[in-house]
Design an enzyme around this catalytic site. Structure first.
Site, PDB file in Angstrom:
ATOM      1  CG  HIS A 131      -2.076  -0.978   1.075  1.00 51.51           C
ATOM      2  ND1 HIS A 131      -3.117  -0.795   0.189  1.00 51.51           N
ATOM      3  CD2 HIS A 131      -2.319  -2.161   1.696  1.00 51.51           C
ATOM      4  CE1 HIS A 131      -3.966  -1.801   0.275  1.00 51.51           C
ATOM      5  NE2 HIS A 131      -3.507  -2.654   1.184  1.00 51.51           N
ATOM      6  CG  ASP A 161      -2.761   5.058  -2.597  1.00 55.73           C
ATOM      7  OD1 ASP A 161      -1.988   4.212  -3.063  1.00 55.73           O
ATOM      8  OD2 ASP A 161      -3.568   4.809  -1.688  1.00 55.73           O
TER       9      ASP A 161
END
Length: 382
Positions: A131, A161
């Protein structure tokens, strides 16, 4: 068919193959700028609300089972008329589905095929899960954020992200579209969050190469160490953000606080004086509330502003004047950015339920009523 918002990308078609986080953020940016974005979700999710009504705004939604050959073949029909494609699977998954770059570009040689991953399409970690926090940890970005004596601070999921992922992919797709227009040939874009977060360190690493940055937390100009580039807690527990790096702004800052003649602040760049400056300013800011300090610095070129929460940011007069935020479902959401004065974008409403446009999108791709009936009977579409 539903119309996309107006904007500089009006007339372009983008196919988005599911995904969460950075891929949808890329799709949102392209949709905000006027592209017609068709998102493909799993058939099992038909009729359900979008997993994120903001990230998935401005889309046409199709549900399709890509794991069976007929479903992948149907997706390829959508590829035929697309200008770009977004996929965020692990490396090799799209190929196993029959939807990899080779298959898609064979059908549509001008296609820009955008790939969004954490680690990239090759390398020792290409198949590893992860992540945002993992990608920015390996790029060095996470190491640099946080206090000297504390742990690295997690900067939401903005660096990996969003900035190093979805935004970088949107830029890559835009560049690929220019290439396709000028050359007639498509492009495969390999956007990896570890690469994108490393790229965002360009200024810092350039400073380090010049001896202007130390490779440890809490020792540098922009990491919260400098007394003139950090936050201070106010009497009410809220904070003020101070960013008066340039001498003229620092002088204005000191004047507002009545510290212009204080010898402690005579040499702004004297790092040995920074701890003392910080202690003094910490004590001063703790005397008044954030509202009171906001009034003190109003109209001054001191680069000192209140730290606002989400609701306060949406209501701030500057943001209201610019339309930086709009309201969706009673909550503030960001408006499209950047702005194009010749082709202004309009914020789309909340994302539709999954599969809301399945029939109309597939009919527009040339599928007949009989083909739709057959796909539905096989559970490939809902």
């Amino acid at each position: 068919m539903a119309t996309a918002p107006s904007g500089p990308l009006a007339g372009l078609r983008v196919l988005e193959l599911g995904g969460i986080g950075p891929g949808p953020f890329c799709g949102m940016i392209l949709a905000d700028l006027g592209a017609e974005v068709v998102r493909v979700d799993r058939t099992a999710e038909a009729g359900r609300p979008a997993f994120n009504p903001v990230l998935q705004r401005g889309r046409l939604s199709v549900t399709l089972d890509l794991k069976v050959p007929a479903g992948a073949a149907t997706a390829l029909r959508l590829v035929d008329t697309a200008d770009a494609l977004i996929e965020g699977f692990r490396p090799g998954v799209a190929e196993r589905l029959g939807l990899g770059p080779d298959e898609c570009l064979a059908r549509n040689p001008r296609l820009v095929y955008g790939r969004m991953t954490g680690w990239g399409q090759h390398g020792p970690l290409a198949q590893a899960p992860g992540h945002d926090i993992n990608y920015i940890a390996l790029s060095g970005a996470l190491h640099a954020i946080g206090p000297a004596e504390g742990d690295p601070a997690v900067p939401l999921n903005l660096i990996g992200d969003m900035g190093g992922g979805g935004l970088l992919l949107a830029l890559g797709i835009a560049a690929g579209l220019v290439h396709a227009r000028t050359s007639g040939h498509g492009q495969v874009v390999d956007a990896a969050m570890v690469d994108g977060s490393a790229l965002q360190l360009s200024l810092v690493q350039g400073m380090m190469a010049q001896g202007q940055w130390t490779d440890r937390r809490g020792a540098n100009l922009l990491d919260g160490t400098a007394p003139f580039y950090r936050t201070y807690r106010c009497a009410d527990g809220s904070h003020m953000a101070v960013g008066c790096i340039e001498p003229q702004f620092f002088a204005e800052f000191l004047d507002a606080l009545g510290l212009s003649a204080d010898p402690l602040f005579a040499k702004q760049s004297d790092t040995s004086a920074w701890p003392g400056m910080t202690d003094r300013l910490t004590e001063i800011f703790a005397r008044r509330t954030r509202s009171e300090w906001t009034e003190v610095f109003a109209g001054r070129d001191a680069c000192t502003t209140p730290v606002l929460d989400f609701a306060e940011a949406a209501a701030h007069p500057h943001n209201v004047a610019r339309g930086t935020y709009t309201t969706q479902g009673g909550s503030p959401v960001p408006s499209p950015a950047p702005r194009f004065l010749g082709t202004p974008s309009a914020t789309a409403g909340p994302a539709p339920h999954n599969g809301a446009h399945t029939d109309e999108v597939l009919r527009a791709a040339g599928l007949s009523s009989d083909e739709l009936t057959a796909l539905r009977s096989q559970g490939i579409i809902a």
